[in-house]
Design a protein around this motif. Structure first.
Motif, PDB file in Angstrom:
ATOM      1  N   GLN A 156       0.349  -1.129  -0.267  1.00 13.27           N
ATOM      2  CA  GLN A 156       0.238  -0.191  -0.007  1.00 13.27           C
ATOM      3  C   GLN A 156       0.913   1.481  -0.160  1.00 13.27           C
ATOM      4  OE1 GLN A 156      -2.555  -0.625   3.481  1.00 13.27           O
ATOM      5  NE2 GLN A 156      -3.973  -0.762   2.036  1.00 13.27           N
ATOM      6  N   ASN A 172      -3.329   6.931  -4.523  1.00 14.91           N
ATOM      7  CA  ASN A 172      -3.545   5.811  -3.507  1.00 14.91           C
ATOM      8  C   ASN A 172      -3.858   4.694  -3.564  1.00 14.91           C
ATOM      9  OD1 ASN A 172      -2.957   8.019  -1.856  1.00 14.91           O
ATOM     10  ND2 ASN A 172      -4.297   8.783  -0.431  1.00 14.91           N
ATOM     11  N   THR A 174      -3.339   0.349  -3.759  1.00 15.24           N
ATOM     12  CA  THR A 174      -3.534  -0.706  -3.043  1.00 15.24           C
ATOM     13  C   THR A 174      -2.518  -2.768  -3.826  1.00 15.24           C
ATOM     14  OG1 THR A 174      -4.948  -0.501  -0.623  1.00 15.24           O
ATOM     15  CG2 THR A 174      -4.657  -3.200  -1.215  1.00 15.24           C
TER      16      THR A 174
END
Length: 589
Positions: A156, A172, A174
């Motif tokens: 992450q 962002n 993951t």
């Protein structure tokens, strides 16, 4: 029992029905001799079966039998339904989803990812995931990501990449491994959320907080510093006035007064970039006239090695502005450009035009330009340009790359404060080795502009009685000397409470009150209320080094006649005193 099944139709044995199932492939004679398949739902078992009918032919090709088989596909159908729902969810989610193989090649992208990056599905498939991250994320970061997910762990973090239109994309992310039943990692799946707008707002908030903190400090310094300057300039003017025209000391005192003027301007610049300067004169004006005036001044001071290239649209709309501040803004921009070019050959381009922004636009520095009509000013130079690190700090006060003694570092900070105060937007584009362009957008106004050059000539002195109230003894004495020399009768007070008590005893002994704003025990505003409660017609002049609690508009609402910021020039104060006294007399007659 096997013997009991012989000769009975399957729909009777298995379904307890008298008629064949409507979809059964053996419900009709199999004339084409092909394998037939159909799906049948068993309501009692609550299961779904795949029914197959296969022909058995003799040596001549004639149909002898039909082999009838049933396969329970209930679980398979449920699995397919689940996969269909999952597929639809991935396709329709607003998050970007990317699936790659273990080498990082893209094998799947959902529509959201294509919409976010601007690349079509076909342009992305087969490409390495890092082809979107040109010069934004290091090779070490991608190596770290691959090592993490190949080891069966989830990574992450934040990624900065570029869209197809070359604009930055902040995400962002993951990234997870897809592990098969064998325990092997077969693919990687990345779920990414676009946070570009959030990053822009965060930068704007940080800049606003920084400017607010510096502005608070500037306001606190300005009050005390202006009091010191008032005494220095005031006594300097008094001393100069006592000397003969040919006295050699006059030149020395003149140098002191000029230094005081420079210090005064420095304080004004500090208050301007922090947007705390309260002495303003906003009205509709044509920026093109100010530009032409500045260019005329610059031509005589700029070296022949720098070419001035104006490109000004005379038909531009007006802007709501303070002419002195805009003059300062343009001079600062041009002076900065001149210093950037230095002794080299170069050019400075000043352009002005109207621009309509149909939809919000993101400028360099993550600044949002709202839609609307603007007067757009651009100042460009082909100097050395700025690095990303310098550009990020370009609006910070006192930050400069110039050698010691070549500037305070307030130039662009002051410009930033002026633009913000005028409701405008400013951004900078700069490339090392190519040059720098300052972009400024002022909201356009379409109002008829009236000008007036009428000036009022005022007498310099008088015999009226004036109460002077200032807790700084040095300043109070300076005002007393300055006004007494002009013939006025001055009563001096350094304590506001004492001044009010004296006034209450003899309210008609004074023709004018001159008071400081920030004083212990009782502020100038409170003192003014007390005095005006007894004589509402008495004129009051308020002086202040700097105060957030009072400005010209608030002073007028209190009934205060005039408002002046320290340090004040002798001639300005003298003219104001005379005008206020004459206006009071005319109002009574």
């Amino acid at each position: 029992v096997y013997g009991e099944l012989i000769g009975k139709p399957c729909y009777q044995v298995f379904h307890g029905q008298k008629e064949p199932c409507p979809t059964c492939p053996v419900s009709q004679p199999n004339l084409n001799k092909n394998v037939e398949t159909a799906t049948v739902y068993h309501s009692e078992l609550k299961k779904t079966f795949e029914i197959t009918s296969s022909p058995v032919l003799d040596d001549h090709g004639a149909l002898l039998y039909l082999v009838h088989s049933a396969k329970d596909i209930t679980t398979r159908l449920k699995d397919e339904e689940t996969r269909s729902i999952l597929s639809a969810a991935v396709q329709q989610t607003t998050e970007s989803v990317v699936i790659t193989d273990t080498t990082g090649k893209i094998r799947y992208v959902n529509p959201s990812y294509s919409n976010t990056t601007g690349y079509s599905r076909d342009e992305l498939l087969g490409k390495k995931l890092d082809f979107l991250n040109i010069n934004q994320n290091s090779a070490a970061l991608f190596s770290e990501i691959l090592q993490t997910v190949k080891g069966g762990k989830v990574w992450q973090g934040h990624l900065t990449s570029r869209k197809k239109d070359n604009t930055l994309l902040e995400e962002n992310a993951t990234i997870s491994p897809i592990i098969q039943n064998t325990g092997q990692v077969s693919h990687f799946v990345a779920v990414k959320r676009d946070v570009t707008r959030e990053k822009q707002l965060q930068k704007q908030l940080q800049q606003a907080m920084k400017m607010e903190a510096i502005g608070t400090l500037a306001g606190g310094i300005a009050h005390d510093f202006n009091n010191i300057l008032s005494a220095m300039i005031g006594y300097g003017q008094i001393a100069k006035g006592k000397l003969k025209e040919d006295d050699p000391l006059r030149e020395d005192i003149e140098q002191i007064l000029q230094a005081g003027d420079r210090a005064t301007n420095l304080v004004k610049q500090i208050l301007t970039f922090s947007r705390r300067d309260t002495q303003e004169n906003f009205h509709p004006l044509k920026l093109q006239y100010i530009l032409k005036e500045v260019i005329k001044l610059l031509r005589s001071s700029f070296p022949a090695t720098i070419e001035l290239r104006p490109d000004i649209d005379d038909k531009c709309a007006a802007v709501q502005a303070d002419p002195d501040q805009l003059h300062q803004l343009v001079m600062n921009l041009c002076t900065n450009a001149k210093q950037a070019i230095g002794g080299d050959y170069g050019s400075l381009r000043i352009s002005l035009q109207e621009e309509t922004v149909a939809s919000p636009r993101i400028l360099n520095g993550s600044i949002t330009l709202p839609k609307g009509d603007y007067v757009y000013l651009a100042v460009s130079d082909n100097g050395p340009g700025m690095s990303k690190e310098v550009l990020a700090r370009s609006f910070e006060p006192f930050f400069t790359t110039k050698p010691k003694g070549h500037g305070t570092g307030l130039g662009l900070s002051v410009v930033h404060g002026i633009v913000e105060k005028h409701g405008g937007i400013i951004s900078i584009d700069s490339t090392p080795g190519i040059g720098t362009t300052i972009h400024i957008y002022f909201p356009a106004v379409r109002i008829h502009i009236e000008t007036s050059t009428e000036e009022v000539e005022l007498d310099s002195g008088g015999t009226e009685r004036i109460m002077v109230v200032d807790d700084e003894m040095v300043l109070a004495r300076m005002l007393e000397k300055m006004l007494s020399k002009l013939g006025y009768q001055v009563a001096l007070f350094v304590d506001s409470l004492t001044a009010v008590r004296e006034y209450r005893r003899n309210p008609h002994d004074f023709d004018l009150i001159i008071t400081d704003m920030t004083m212990p025990h009782m502020t100038g505003a409170e003192l003014s209320r007390e005095i005006l409660s007894l004589r509402p017609d008495l004129p009051i002049i308020m002086l202040t080094g700097y105060s957030e609690s009072i400005d010209e508009e608030k002073a007028a609402r209190l009934g205060i006649t005039s408002f002046m910021l320290k340090p004040m020039k002798k001639n300005m104060l003298v003219k104001m005193v005379r005008k206020v006294l004459d206006d009071a007399k005319n109002a009574c007659s």
